[in-house]
Write a protein that holds these residues in place. Structure first.
Motif, PDB file in Angstrom:
ATOM      1  N   THR A 246       0.753  -1.233   0.152  1.00  0.00           N
ATOM      2  CA  THR A 246      -0.118  -0.004  -0.013  1.00  0.00           C
ATOM      3  C   THR A 246       0.971   1.175   0.079  1.00  0.00           C
ATOM      4  OG1 THR A 246      -1.652  -1.347   1.271  1.00  0.00           O
ATOM      5  CG2 THR A 246      -1.742   1.335   0.926  1.00  0.00           C
ATOM      6  N   ALA A 247       0.585   2.392  -0.875  1.00  0.00           N
ATOM      7  CA  ALA A 247       1.426   3.544  -1.108  1.00  0.00           C
ATOM      8  C   ALA A 247       0.334   4.504  -0.874  1.00  0.00           C
ATOM      9  CB  ALA A 247       2.109   3.449  -2.496  1.00  0.00           C
ATOM     10  N   ARG A 248       0.638   5.582   0.010  1.00  0.00           N
ATOM     11  CA  ARG A 248      -0.220   6.548   0.339  1.00  0.00           C
ATOM     12  C   ARG A 248       0.475   7.909   0.557  1.00  0.00           C
ATOM     13  NH1 ARG A 248      -5.410   6.391   2.828  1.00  0.00           N
ATOM     14  NH2 ARG A 248      -5.930   8.535   3.686  1.00  0.00           N
ATOM     15  N   ASP A 249      -0.432   8.953   0.330  1.00  0.00           N
ATOM     16  CA  ASP A 249       0.339  10.261   0.403  1.00  0.00           C
ATOM     17  C   ASP A 249      -0.916  11.051   0.828  1.00  0.00           C
ATOM     18  OD1 ASP A 249       2.645  12.189  -0.230  1.00  0.00           O
ATOM     19  OD2 ASP A 249       0.744  13.316  -0.595  1.00  0.00           O
ATOM     20  N   ASP A 250      -0.609  12.032   1.808  1.00  0.00           N
ATOM     21  CA  ASP A 250      -1.671  12.828   2.595  1.00  0.00           C
ATOM     22  C   ASP A 250      -1.073  13.949   2.455  1.00  0.00           C
ATOM     23  OD1 ASP A 250      -3.812  10.880   3.494  1.00  0.00           O
ATOM     24  OD2 ASP A 250      -1.962  10.272   4.236  1.00  0.00           O
ATOM     25  N   TYR A 251      -1.925  15.159   2.135  1.00  0.00           N
ATOM     26  CA  TYR A 251      -1.417  16.558   2.322  1.00  0.00           C
ATOM     27  C   TYR A 251      -2.527  17.673   3.066  1.00  0.00           C
ATOM     28  CZ  TYR A 251      -0.067  21.443   0.788  1.00  0.00           C
ATOM     29  OH  TYR A 251       0.395  22.737   0.908  1.00  0.00           O
ATOM     30  N   GLY A 252      -2.053  18.352   3.981  1.00  0.00           N
ATOM     31  CA  GLY A 252      -2.972  19.353   4.451  1.00  0.00           C
ATOM     32  C   GLY A 252      -2.422  20.582   4.604  1.00  0.00           C
ATOM     33  N   HIS A 253      -3.104  21.504   4.557  1.00  0.00           N
ATOM     34  CA  HIS A 253      -2.849  23.049   4.588  1.00  0.00           C
ATOM     35  C   HIS A 253      -3.962  23.724   5.268  1.00  0.00           C
ATOM     36  CE1 HIS A 253      -0.497  26.729   3.118  1.00  0.00           C
ATOM     37  NE2 HIS A 253      -1.793  27.305   3.436  1.00  0.00           N
ATOM     38  N   GLN A 254      -3.433  24.537   6.428  1.00  0.00           N
ATOM     39  CA  GLN A 254      -4.292  25.119   7.305  1.00  0.00           C
ATOM     40  C   GLN A 254      -3.959  26.578   7.513  1.00  0.00           C
ATOM     41  OE1 GLN A 254      -6.002  22.777  10.853  1.00  0.00           O
ATOM     42  NE2 GLN A 254      -4.146  21.812  10.387  1.00  0.00           N
ATOM     43  N   ASP A 255      -4.913  27.471   7.622  1.00  0.00           N
ATOM     44  CA  ASP A 255      -4.724  28.910   7.796  1.00  0.00           C
ATOM     45  C   ASP A 255      -5.936  29.053   9.157  1.00  0.00           C
ATOM     46  OD1 ASP A 255      -2.604  30.088   6.056  1.00  0.00           O
ATOM     47  OD2 ASP A 255      -4.170  29.307   4.548  1.00  0.00           O
ATOM     48  N   PRO A 256      -5.646  28.773  10.245  1.00  0.00           N
ATOM     49  CA  PRO A 256      -6.616  28.704  11.185  1.00  0.00           C
ATOM     50  C   PRO A 256      -7.081  29.912  11.712  1.00  0.00           C
ATOM     51  CG  PRO A 256      -4.706  27.880  12.303  1.00  0.00           C
ATOM     52  CD  PRO A 256      -4.556  28.004  10.788  1.00  0.00           C
ATOM     53  N   MET A 257      -8.071  30.331  12.548  1.00  0.00           N
ATOM     54  CA  MET A 257      -8.280  31.738  12.920  1.00  0.00           C
ATOM     55  C   MET A 257      -7.076  32.138  13.729  1.00  0.00           C
ATOM     56  SD  MET A 257     -12.093  31.917  14.673  1.00  0.00           S
ATOM     57  CE  MET A 257     -11.789  31.161  15.940  1.00  0.00           C
ATOM     58  N   ARG A 258      -6.956  33.325  13.665  1.00  0.00           N
ATOM     59  CA  ARG A 258      -5.734  34.038  14.096  1.00  0.00           C
ATOM     60  C   ARG A 258      -6.328  34.517  15.621  1.00  0.00           C
ATOM     61  NH1 ARG A 258      -5.421  38.093   9.525  1.00  0.00           N
ATOM     62  NH2 ARG A 258      -7.313  37.523   9.487  1.00  0.00           N
ATOM     63  N   TYR A 259      -6.689  33.920  16.350  1.00  0.00           N
ATOM     64  CA  TYR A 259      -7.395  34.152  17.670  1.00  0.00           C
ATOM     65  C   TYR A 259      -6.669  33.335  18.769  1.00  0.00           C
ATOM     66  CZ  TYR A 259     -11.461  33.650  21.036  1.00  0.00           C
ATOM     67  OH  TYR A 259     -12.089  33.740  22.087  1.00  0.00           O
ATOM     68  N   PHE A 260      -6.185  34.213  19.801  1.00  0.00           N
ATOM     69  CA  PHE A 260      -5.487  33.536  20.781  1.00  0.00           C
ATOM     70  C   PHE A 260      -6.375  33.620  22.219  1.00  0.00           C
ATOM     71  CE2 PHE A 260      -2.289  33.885  17.887  1.00  0.00           C
ATOM     72  CZ  PHE A 260      -1.413  33.071  17.970  1.00  0.00           C
ATOM     73  N   GLY A 261      -7.384  34.083  21.975  1.00  0.00           N
ATOM     74  CA  GLY A 261      -8.579  34.150  23.157  1.00  0.00           C
ATOM     75  C   GLY A 261      -9.161  35.587  23.556  1.00  0.00           C
ATOM     76  N   THR A 262      -9.916  35.542  24.543  1.00  0.00           N
ATOM     77  CA  THR A 262     -10.550  36.675  25.060  1.00  0.00           C
ATOM     78  C   THR A 262     -10.325  36.866  26.448  1.00  0.00           C
ATOM     79  OG1 THR A 262     -12.589  36.187  23.484  1.00  0.00           O
ATOM     80  CG2 THR A 262     -12.876  37.570  25.244  1.00  0.00           C
ATOM     81  N   PRO A 263      -9.689  38.068  26.669  1.00  0.00           N
ATOM     82  CA  PRO A 263      -9.038  38.505  28.169  1.00  0.00           C
ATOM     83  C   PRO A 263     -10.579  38.920  29.015  1.00  0.00           C
ATOM     84  CG  PRO A 263      -9.061  40.381  26.495  1.00  0.00           C
ATOM     85  CD  PRO A 263      -9.486  39.312  25.772  1.00  0.00           C
ATOM     86  N   LEU A 264     -10.666  38.171  30.168  1.00  0.00           N
ATOM     87  CA  LEU A 264     -11.680  38.470  30.914  1.00  0.00           C
ATOM     88  C   LEU A 264     -11.649  39.778  31.439  1.00  0.00           C
ATOM     89  CD1 LEU A 264     -11.556  35.321  33.374  1.00  0.00           C
ATOM     90  CD2 LEU A 264     -12.555  35.822  31.068  1.00  0.00           C
ATOM     91  N   ILE A 265     -12.711  40.451  31.912  1.00  0.00           N
ATOM     92  CA  ILE A 265     -12.773  41.838  32.336  1.00  0.00           C
ATOM     93  C   ILE A 265     -13.333  41.661  33.758  1.00  0.00           C
ATOM     94  CG2 ILE A 265     -13.980  43.945  32.234  1.00  0.00           C
ATOM     95  CD1 ILE A 265     -13.995  43.902  29.235  1.00  0.00           C
ATOM     96  N   ASP A 266     -12.333  41.979  34.704  1.00  0.00           N
ATOM     97  CA  ASP A 266     -12.553  42.213  36.305  1.00  0.00           C
ATOM     98  C   ASP A 266     -13.050  40.758  36.502  1.00  0.00           C
ATOM     99  OD1 ASP A 266     -12.807  43.110  38.763  1.00  0.00           O
ATOM    100  OD2 ASP A 266     -14.912  43.707  38.564  1.00  0.00           O
ATOM    101  N   GLY A 267     -12.104  39.630  35.885  1.00  0.00           N
ATOM    102  CA  GLY A 267     -12.446  38.275  36.338  1.00  0.00           C
ATOM    103  C   GLY A 267     -13.341  37.739  35.737  1.00  0.00           C
ATOM    104  N   ARG A 268     -14.262  37.953  34.918  1.00  0.00           N
ATOM    105  CA  ARG A 268     -15.297  37.571  34.083  1.00  0.00           C
ATOM    106  C   ARG A 268     -15.401  37.835  32.698  1.00  0.00           C
ATOM    107  NH1 ARG A 268     -17.183  40.552  38.552  1.00  0.00           N
ATOM    108  NH2 ARG A 268     -17.978  42.149  37.196  1.00  0.00           N
ATOM    109  N   LEU A 269     -16.059  36.941  32.034  1.00  0.00           N
ATOM    110  CA  LEU A 269     -16.478  37.191  30.777  1.00  0.00           C
ATOM    111  C   LEU A 269     -17.382  37.950  30.326  1.00  0.00           C
ATOM    112  CD1 LEU A 269     -15.536  35.857  27.928  1.00  0.00           C
ATOM    113  CD2 LEU A 269     -17.508  34.467  28.040  1.00  0.00           C
TER     114      LEU A 269
END
Length: 724
Positions: A246-269
């Motif tokens: 069995t011969a196989r080739d897999d290719y993947g390209h991703q440009d995911p969200m450029r999102y690192f999270g949301t800061p809490l305000i006064d300890g709350r969302l």
């Protein structure tokens, strides 16, 4: 540069209009088969199907003295899971710990989290993370099933598997008949996806499979657009009745969200900023992976099998972003410690401008010989022995040391700005990691009721590192370290089957986890060895209702020793810490009359630091970060008619902490998903997927103590699915 196998195959398959008519003629269902496109897969008895993830001997889960869960690929797609990690985190005891820093793929299992404790594999081959980052595979369309082995798996796959191992098995050719299938869909956040696949026999001895998929979305935060595409191609050749190549080739390209999270305000969302993206407008994240494998399986006689798989995986991951955000409290300080000299209360402080490139290549070869020997009446022995060899080359580029980019912005209305990189991303060090291992496993059956299963693995790793600098503009490499590690892990277990459909088992297993990441070993880690652990597990498994029901339950305790600890703020770091986890996992699946199906699983655990001090602070008794101590999943299915099926799913994730001191708690959450599938014609189905039906705000994970990576809000996706 020549195109990989999969892209050549896909080009040929999809650019030839004349192929459709002959394929349709070849794919007429055999007499008596289902003549309506399957609108959603039913539950399947996976406990009695041979599986190579929990044992290299290909035992069934009933015969394996460990917890092994199987998620069928058709079930994944019927539920509407949009990523591989979404599907994996529906397994018993598994939760999502992904964030942009680990490629969005990290998992938590049995009280342990991250790429260094929950190993990830493709078709049984381990992936080596660079700095805790894995980005492959990319799309559930390519998946035939996912196997989840809970508990230490080092005896099978090596270091980095104390919490468990997750094996993603990719689609393979159908050797009996030609299949053609595809889907296209559109939904909330301007999301769009299209996927297609075809496969079957080309000749009596040669078969193929090709797949392609594309996804895009505007995302659920500002500037949250994401794109990805994946291609795959497989050729299966049987030159003789006893040999398969069995011969196989897999290719993947991703440009995911450029999102690192949301800061809490006064300890709350805060509802007013939950869709704000505090990254710069020109930040980027890109992942590109390409895997090529050649596998040969030779069975000269029924009792002997010889297998070998050679492979190459290239990964290039790059990102440049402003990653950390914190609300400035009234005292002018941030609780995440990233404080500014002139902090303005009520604003968001943005720091950590980070640029990184991972350029990584993994070569490997795995071979094994399996011998099955009948000894006498009701007594037999199965034995497998083999080797595993890997070479990993990594060039690590970054811009660390550049002038820090610090800014304050209004939490709700701000200009995202642009990256200011005074140094630039350039190669800073390179590593070469060699791994070779020898393994063996044996199963002795004593009559029809009792079997004993044992295994051992000896592994040796060597990590070398060279520092790269640029004196007077010229590139210079300096040898930095040569670290050697060796580990021997083993397990032994017994299975008692009072009747063929019920198993009672117990097992003892050992495992090892790396300190950090093997491929990025640093000079500060040279003096340390791998952390070691062991597990005791006992459980029961059963198939009932004439195969329409399955149930499993397991209780376990894992202890991990050799954590890095610092007794006082000025004392040296020592490898003396310990943490543990004990818990219970259970799962049940039922196919009931009137088209009703139920699938449920849950876990409860107690994870804690037993003996752990850092900087002179004791964390004894605390829960380790990113570990939910309660998890549950429930799926209900109703086949209302031959043409209509409804599904509803509940996912519950218990509270977690984002720090060792347990000062920052991430609340528990529950989300509900639903799917309605209707067969418009015998070959065409309409699917409506609803995600987060009650629009809950929840944190999938954290990126810092006061920065939550939020999950997708309520969304509706509609797709058309075709199959021949």
């Amino acid at each position: 540069m020549p195109l990989p196998i999969s892209r050549l195959a896909l080009a040929g398959a999809f650019l030839s209009p004349c192929v459709a008519a002959p394929l349709a003629a070849q794919t007429t269902p055999p007499s008596g088969s289902e003549d309506i496109l399957v609108v959603g897969q039913h539950s399947r008895d996976t406990l009695t199907t041979p599986d190579t993830t929990g044992s290299r001997l290909g035992l069934t889960p009933l015969e394996t003295p460990a917890t092994l869960s199987v998620i069928d690929g058709d079930t994944i797609r019927a539920r509407g899971d949009m990523s591989v990690i979404d599907a994996e985190s529906r397994a018993p005891g598994i939760s999502n710990a992904g964030n942009p820093g680990n490629g969005g793929t990290a998992l938590t299992a049995r009280g342990f989290s991250g790429q260094g404790s929950v190993l990830q594999l493709i078709d049984g081959i381990r992936l080596f993370p660079a700095a805790g980052t894995i980005t492959f595979p990319t799309d559930p369309w390519m998946v035939t099933r996912i196997d989840v082995l809970n508990g230490p798996a080092s005896v099978l796959y090596g270091q980095g598997a104390l919490g468990g191992a997750v094996n993603v098995l990719m689609r393979k050719p159908n050797t009996q008949r030609t299949e053609v299938e595809g889907e296209i869909g559109y939904g909330s956040q301007n999301s769009f996806h299209v996927a297609a696949g075809a496969g079957g026999p080309l000749t009596e001895r040669l078969s193929y499979r090709v797949d392609g998929s594309y996804r895009r979305s505007d995302g659920y935060v500002d500037r949250g657009d994401a794109r990805s595409h994946a291609l795959s191609g497989t050729l299966r050749w049987t030159p003789t009745d006893t040999l398969v190549v069995t011969a196989r080739d897999d290719y993947g390209h991703q440009d995911p969200m450029r999102y690192f999270g949301t800061p809490l305000i006064d300890g709350r969302l805060d509802d007013d900023n939950r869709r704000r993206n505090y990254n710069t407008r020109d930040g980027f994240i890109r992942y590109r992976d390409n895997r090529t494998t050649v596998q040969a399986d030779w069975t000269p006689r029924d009792t002997l099998t010889i297998s070998n798989q050679a492979y190459r995986l290239t990964s290039r991951r790059s990102w440049l972003n402003l990653e950390s955000y914190c609300w400035i409290a009234a005292e002018g300080v941030c609780l995440n410690g990233a404080n500014s000299d002139a902090a303005t209360p009520g604003r968001i402080l943005r720091t950590d401008m980070t640029g990184i490139v991972h350029d990584q290549t993994q070569w490997g070869d795995q071979g094994s010989v399996t011998l099955r020997t009948p000894i006498g009446e009701g007594i037999g022995n199965d034995f497998v022995a083999g080797f595993d060899v890997n070479l990993v080359k990594l060039t690590y580029s970054h811009n660390f040391g550049s002038d820090p980019q610090v800014s304050e912005v209004d939490p709700f209305d701000f200009d995202p700005g642009s990256i200011v990189d005074t140094q630039g991303i350039a190669p800073r060090y390179r590593t070469r990691t060699n791994e070779y291992a020898f393994f063996a496993e044996d199963r002795l059956t004593l009559g029809t009721h009792l079997s004993i299963v044992g295994g051992v693995r000896h592994e040796r790793d060597r990590a070398r590192r060279w520092t790269i600098d640029y004196p007077e503009g010229d590139r210079r490499e300096t040898f930095a370290l040569d670290k050697r590690l060796h580990n021997t892990t083993w397990r032994v277990g017994s299975v008692y089957q009072p009747i063929p459909t019920v198993s009672l088992y117990a097992q003892y297993a050992t495992g090892v986890d790396p300190i950090g990441t093997l491929t990025t070993y640093s000079t500060g880690q040279v003096q340390f060895s791998n952390a070691r652990g062991d597990q005791v597990e006992a459980g029961a498994k059963a198939v009932f209702l004439d195969g329409h029901g399955t149930a499993t339950i397991a209780a376990y305790r894992i202890v991990k020793k050799g954590l890095l600890a610092q007794l006082t703020p000025t004392s040296p770091v020592e490898q003396v810490g310990q943490r543990s986890a004990k818990g219970v996992e259970a799962a049940i699946s039922l196919d009931l009359p009137h088209g009703i199906g139920i699938g449920a699983n849950g876990s409860v655990l107690d994870a804690r630091f037993d003996d752990f001090l850092s900087g002179g602070t004791s964390f004894n008794g605390n829960t380790p970060p990113d570990v939910p101590e309660m998890l549950a999943n429930l799926w209900l299915r109703w086949d209302a008619t031959r043409l209509l099926q409804a599904r509803a799913g509940l996912r519950y994730v218990g509270r977690r902490y984002s720090d060792n001191a347990n000062r920052f708690r991430v609340p528990a959450y529950a989300t509900v998903d639903a799917t309605l599938s209707y067969a418009l014609t015998p070959r065409l189905a309409l699917d409506v997927h609803a995600y987060n039906l009650f629009d809950r705000n929840y944190a999938l994970n954290t990126y810092g103590n006061q920065q939550w990576v939020l999950g997708r809000p309520r969304s509706i996706d509609v797709s058309l699915r075709v199959g021949f």
